[in-house]
Design a protein around this motif. Structure first.
Motif, PDB file in Angstrom:
ATOM      1  N   MET A   1       1.096  -1.179   0.121  1.00 48.42           N
ATOM      2  CA  MET A   1       0.115   0.001  -0.037  1.00 48.42           C
ATOM      3  C   MET A   1       0.963   1.317   0.118  1.00 48.42           C
ATOM      4  O   MET A   1       1.893   1.267   0.743  1.00 48.42           O
ATOM      5  N   SER A   2       0.790   2.134  -0.890  1.00 52.77           N
ATOM      6  CA  SER A   2       1.521   3.297  -1.088  1.00 52.77           C
ATOM      7  C   SER A   2       1.130   4.374  -0.003  1.00 52.77           C
ATOM      8  O   SER A   2      -0.085   4.370   0.427  1.00 52.77           O
ATOM      9  N   LYS A   3       2.041   5.044   0.639  1.00 51.00           N
ATOM     10  CA  LYS A   3       2.056   5.977   1.722  1.00 51.00           C
ATOM     11  C   LYS A   3       2.073   7.456   1.183  1.00 51.00           C
ATOM     12  O   LYS A   3       2.940   7.752   0.360  1.00 51.00           O
ATOM     13  N   LEU A   4       1.018   8.348   1.735  1.00 47.28           N
ATOM     14  CA  LEU A   4       1.214   9.617   1.072  1.00 47.28           C
ATOM     15  C   LEU A   4       0.914  10.405   2.598  1.00 47.28           C
ATOM     16  O   LEU A   4       0.284  10.254   3.382  1.00 47.28           O
ATOM     17  N   ILE A   5       2.121  11.730   2.384  1.00 47.36           N
ATOM     18  CA  ILE A   5       2.119  12.303   3.426  1.00 47.36           C
ATOM     19  C   ILE A   5       1.657  13.796   2.857  1.00 47.36           C
ATOM     20  O   ILE A   5       1.952  14.374   2.021  1.00 47.36           O
ATOM     21  N   VAL A   6       0.561  14.210   3.565  1.00 51.29           N
ATOM     22  CA  VAL A   6      -0.343  15.393   3.299  1.00 51.29           C
ATOM     23  C   VAL A   6      -0.491  16.231   4.220  1.00 51.29           C
ATOM     24  O   VAL A   6      -0.907  15.921   5.272  1.00 51.29           O
ATOM     25  N   GLY A   7      -0.150  17.456   3.720  1.00 50.32           N
ATOM     26  CA  GLY A   7      -0.363  18.572   5.038  1.00 50.32           C
ATOM     27  C   GLY A   7      -1.496  19.521   4.591  1.00 50.32           C
ATOM     28  O   GLY A   7      -1.866  19.760   3.363  1.00 50.32           O
ATOM     29  N   LEU A   8      -2.155  19.885   5.889  1.00 51.09           N
ATOM     30  CA  LEU A   8      -3.376  20.723   5.644  1.00 51.09           C
ATOM     31  C   LEU A   8      -3.210  22.047   5.860  1.00 51.09           C
ATOM     32  O   LEU A   8      -2.872  22.336   7.215  1.00 51.09           O
ATOM     33  N   ALA A   9      -3.155  23.196   5.059  1.00 53.33           N
ATOM     34  CA  ALA A   9      -2.807  24.476   5.301  1.00 53.33           C
ATOM     35  C   ALA A   9      -3.725  25.468   5.268  1.00 53.33           C
ATOM     36  O   ALA A   9      -4.883  25.085   4.257  1.00 53.33           O
ATOM     37  N   GLY A  10      -3.985  26.618   5.910  1.00 52.14           N
ATOM     38  CA  GLY A  10      -5.055  27.331   5.523  1.00 52.14           C
ATOM     39  C   GLY A  10      -5.046  28.544   6.637  1.00 52.14           C
ATOM     40  O   GLY A  10      -4.463  28.416   7.720  1.00 52.14           O
ATOM     41  N   ASN A  11      -5.896  29.624   6.542  1.00 46.55           N
ATOM     42  CA  ASN A  11      -6.155  30.631   7.402  1.00 46.55           C
ATOM     43  C   ASN A  11      -6.640  29.970   8.614  1.00 46.55           C
ATOM     44  O   ASN A  11      -7.524  28.778   8.447  1.00 46.55           O
ATOM     45  N   PRO A  12      -6.946  30.739   9.842  1.00 46.27           N
ATOM     46  CA  PRO A  12      -7.777  29.959  11.139  1.00 46.27           C
ATOM     47  C   PRO A  12      -9.240  30.332  10.586  1.00 46.27           C
ATOM     48  O   PRO A  12      -9.717  31.273   9.529  1.00 46.27           O
ATOM     49  N   ASN A  13     -10.188  29.400  11.096  1.00 48.97           N
ATOM     50  CA  ASN A  13     -11.451  29.614  10.807  1.00 48.97           C
ATOM     51  C   ASN A  13     -12.209  29.461   9.404  1.00 48.97           C
ATOM     52  O   ASN A  13     -13.033  29.876   8.827  1.00 48.97           O
ATOM     53  N   VAL A  14     -11.329  28.397   8.652  1.00 50.43           N
ATOM     54  CA  VAL A  14     -11.659  28.255   7.259  1.00 50.43           C
ATOM     55  C   VAL A  14     -12.350  26.796   6.815  1.00 50.43           C
ATOM     56  O   VAL A  14     -12.678  26.356   5.976  1.00 50.43           O
ATOM     57  N   GLY A  15     -12.342  26.057   8.153  1.00 46.39           N
ATOM     58  CA  GLY A  15     -12.939  24.575   8.085  1.00 46.39           C
ATOM     59  C   GLY A  15     -11.692  23.505   7.824  1.00 46.39           C
ATOM     60  O   GLY A  15     -12.082  22.417   7.494  1.00 46.39           O
ATOM     61  N   LYS A  16     -10.659  24.021   8.074  1.00 44.48           N
ATOM     62  CA  LYS A  16      -9.367  23.072   7.960  1.00 44.48           C
ATOM     63  C   LYS A  16      -9.432  21.791   8.881  1.00 44.48           C
ATOM     64  O   LYS A  16      -9.341  20.757   8.600  1.00 44.48           O
TER      65      LYS A  16
END
Length: 672
Positions: A1-16
């Motif tokens: 199974m392939s592994k993906l490293i994903v970052g979630l970025a964004g301003n505060p209060n955007v639903g991140k």
């Protein structure tokens, strides 16, 4: 199974965080970034043959070197082996959100833009041409709804496709001929050194013009540093001569010009902005006259509801522990072992866990208020008052609001303050906020003395903490912290219905910490208190002749002027230094939960306190030295014990003065 490293970025209060919770569910953990005090949320899940490692980056408005959160986010993009960065943006506030997007593009990040809250944008008559926006940015743009999950499947498919075919997002950036040409001159110098090419040269060139301290240090290690700095200084001087603005302002204006061009092409907006539902509500809840009364009415209703909902469950849990204690006593013949199990474990830990329902319910309400957007308004509302009284601006009050949950993350939140004096002052004030660890103390005393007015009494503790914090802040601002505060514009997110799953996950994260503490710190402290209660051998359990009694009697005279000069109260206060819940565990151990419901502990309290001295005791536990965890957080944030010890001295003196005044003025008023 392939592994993906994903970052979630964004301003505060955007639903991140909503996206993060939806994807990871309960398969997540929270810790600190290596070498940093910034919290790191990480979760795992699987999708179509891929094993995802999802990292929720701190909410930022930019990627400068002004705060630890911003440095952590950009270090992750630059240095960590991430496959894709998902940039969650608020479609209803696209122009502001894209400023962070542009800076990540400067880094050449392999980006996917997740366009959230498009329903709010449509209510404002903002029509976004997603395909055109994707073409102009040169990165995939996916329309999602974090709350109900629409578009999440398409987002994951796009992430997997993007991971297989990475895109240098810096290629589509265009900052106008003047700046573009001069950036190219600096880039040419930078590109001579391979060690500087771990990020696109446009990022390094731009950051040199912005006088970014971290990038400057990096370039100083280059063998071409003199040529690079010489070119950067020449360009900076030329830009000032042309624009009559600092290079930092020129760069910021160029970014916004790029964003404005993008918006003009890809977003159809009305000439006159439509008034939203959030705007209409804010006219009432942030009204100069109505805001503070509305805040206190909402808090009162919340506390009344907390007791209404939690009371039946507290009774059931208390009865459960009583049954367990009776059962254990019937099967354990050895008197010492019986006392240990019934008094230390069940009486101590069980006495605290009895009040778990009130903690669960109050966290539920606070999570709802935060997710719907009101908590930001509460901070804004109180900030107006605080600014006039103390001279402290926006961000300084946010850690104090967070202190209603726990002091440790609240102390960590002060690192967002750019003014060092504001930061230190905020750390001195956070301990006065009534954290949830104090709730069991209030619950047991309110049940014993103030059951007919439980909501009002509980609210009064929170209000007392705020008032005392403001008074102390006013004094400290005129003595220890005389510098001017940094102005700050506080963002008010759009109102939205909270996600049920998000609220439950937020609540569980906080309750999990309380349960972990009950099974570790509180249990150990209960065992120590029990041991001190039964020795020397032959003394009556938890009597004045026990070691516990001897310690308490030595300290008790200090608290006599406050109305609670008994050895039991003195021991409870000292034990509360480990964790505030241990105050209740102390009385639970002493009473041994001998009678059903809360009778055993209530009877002990009635022997030791009057209603007036009970209220003075509650005030003292609210205001005196916070738990060891909070002290440690201040020590860690300030790289030494100076400010931690200063905070301890301020809180002890304040708690003593306030409790003294409450008790003695109460006596004069005839409440004794």
């Amino acid at each position: 199974m392939s592994k993906l490293i994903v970052g979630l970025a964004g301003n505060p209060n955007v639903g991140k965080t909503t996206v993060f919770n939806r994807l990871t569910g309960m398969r997540q953990h929270v810790g600190n970034w290596p070498g940093k005090t910034v919290e790191r949320a990480e979760g795992q899940f699987e999708h179509k043959g891929y094993e995802y490692d999802l990292i929720d980056l701190p909410g930022n408005y930019a990627l400068s070197a002004h705060s630890i959160e911003e440095i952590v986010s950009r270090d992750f993009i630059v240095d960590d082996d991430s496959d894709v960065i998902v940039n969650v943006v608020d479609a209803a506030n696209l122009e502001r959100n894209l400023y962070l997007t542009v800076q990540m593009m400067e880094l050449g990040a392999n980006l996917v833009l997740a366009l959230n809250m498009n329903d709010f944008a449509k209510k404002k008559d903002h029509i976004i041409n997603i395909d055109l926006m994707s073409e102009l940015l040169g990165i995939p743009v996916i329309d999602i709804n974090a709350k109900n999950g629409d578009g999440i499947e398409e987002l994951l498919t796009t992430v997997e496709r993007q991971a297989a075919n990475p895109i240098d997002s810096s290629l589509k950036l265009s900052y106008g001929n003047e700046l573009k040409g001069h950036l190219a001159e600096i880039q040419e110098m930078i590109e001579q050194d391979e060690d500087l090419m771990d990020v696109p040269s446009i990022w390094t060139a731009t950051k040199l013009l912005e006088k970014d301290s971290i990038v400057i240090q990096k370039v100083q290690k280059s063998k071409h540093q003199s040529e690079i700095f010489k070119e950067s200084d020449k360009v900076s001087k030329h830009l000032y001569d042309v624009f009559k603005e600092s290079p930092e302002e020129v760069v910021a204006n160029a970014r916004y010009a790029f964003i404005d061009g993008l918006m003009a092409e890809a977003v159809d907006r009305p000439a006159v902005e439509k008034e939203t539902t959030s705007d209409k509500i804010d006219k009432i809840v942030t009204n100069r006259i109505l805001a503070i009364p509305i805040f206190f009415i909402l808090m009162f209703l919340m506390f009344e509801a907390v007791y209404l909902i939690s009371d039946p469950f507290e009774v059931l849990i208390a009865q459960f522990f009583t049954i367990i204690a009776d059962f254990a006593a019937g099967y354990i013949a050895n008197p010492y072992l019986q006392s240990f199990v019934c008094d230390a474990v069940i009486g101590g830990v069980g006495g605290v866990l009895t009040y778990l329902p009130i903690i669960v319910v109050i966290f539920l309400f606070l999570s709802i208020l935060e997710d719907c957007g009101y908590l930001a308004r509460a901070a804004f509302t109180l900030d107006i008052f605080m600014h006039k009284l103390v001279g402290l601006h926006g961000k300084a009050f946010i850690p104090m609001i967070l202190g209603f949950g726990c002091g440790v993350p609240a102390i960590m939140a002060t690192r967002t303050l750019e003014n060092e004096e504001d930061r230190m002052l905020a750390m001195m004030l956070v301990p006065f906020m009534s954290c949830t660890a104090r709730l069991p103390i209030y619950a047991v005393f309110i049940a014993a003395f103030f059951s007919e007015h439980n909501g009002i009494i509980l609210l009064s503790m929170y209000v007392l903490g705020i008032i005392v914090a403001l008074i102390v802040a006013a004094i400290l601002k005129r003595t220890m912290f005389k510098g001017l505060s940094t102005p700050f514009v506080m963002e008010l997110p759009s109102y939205k219905l909270p996600s049920v799953k998000g609220v439950i996950l937020h609540t569980w994260e906080k309750v999990k910490g309380f349960l972990r503490k009950a099974g570790t710190v509180i249990l150990v402290c209960s065992m120590i208190l029990w041991a001190l209660s039964i020795f020397p051998v032959g003394v009556q359990y938890a009597s004045a002749d026990s070691y516990l009694g001897m310690i308490g009697n030595a300290i008790a005279p200090i608290f006599a002027p406050l109305g609670f000069g008994t050895w039991q109260a003195a021991v409870a206060i000292i034990s509360g230094l480990a964790a505030k819940e241990v105050v209740v565990a102390t009385f639970g151990t002493i009473s041994g939960m001998e009678e059903g419901d809360e009778g055993g502990m209530s009877n002990v309290l009635h022997d030791l306190f009057t209603p007036l001295s009970a209220y003075a005791f509650m005030a003292f536990t609210l205001l005196y030295v916070p738990c060891i965890g909070t002290i440690g957080a201040i020590k860690q944030e300030t790289n030494g014990y100076r400010w931690a010890l200063t905070m301890c001295a301020i809180t002890i003196v304040t708690a003593y003065i306030v409790s003294f005044l409450i008790y003695n003025i109460g006596l004069l008023a005839g409440f004794g």
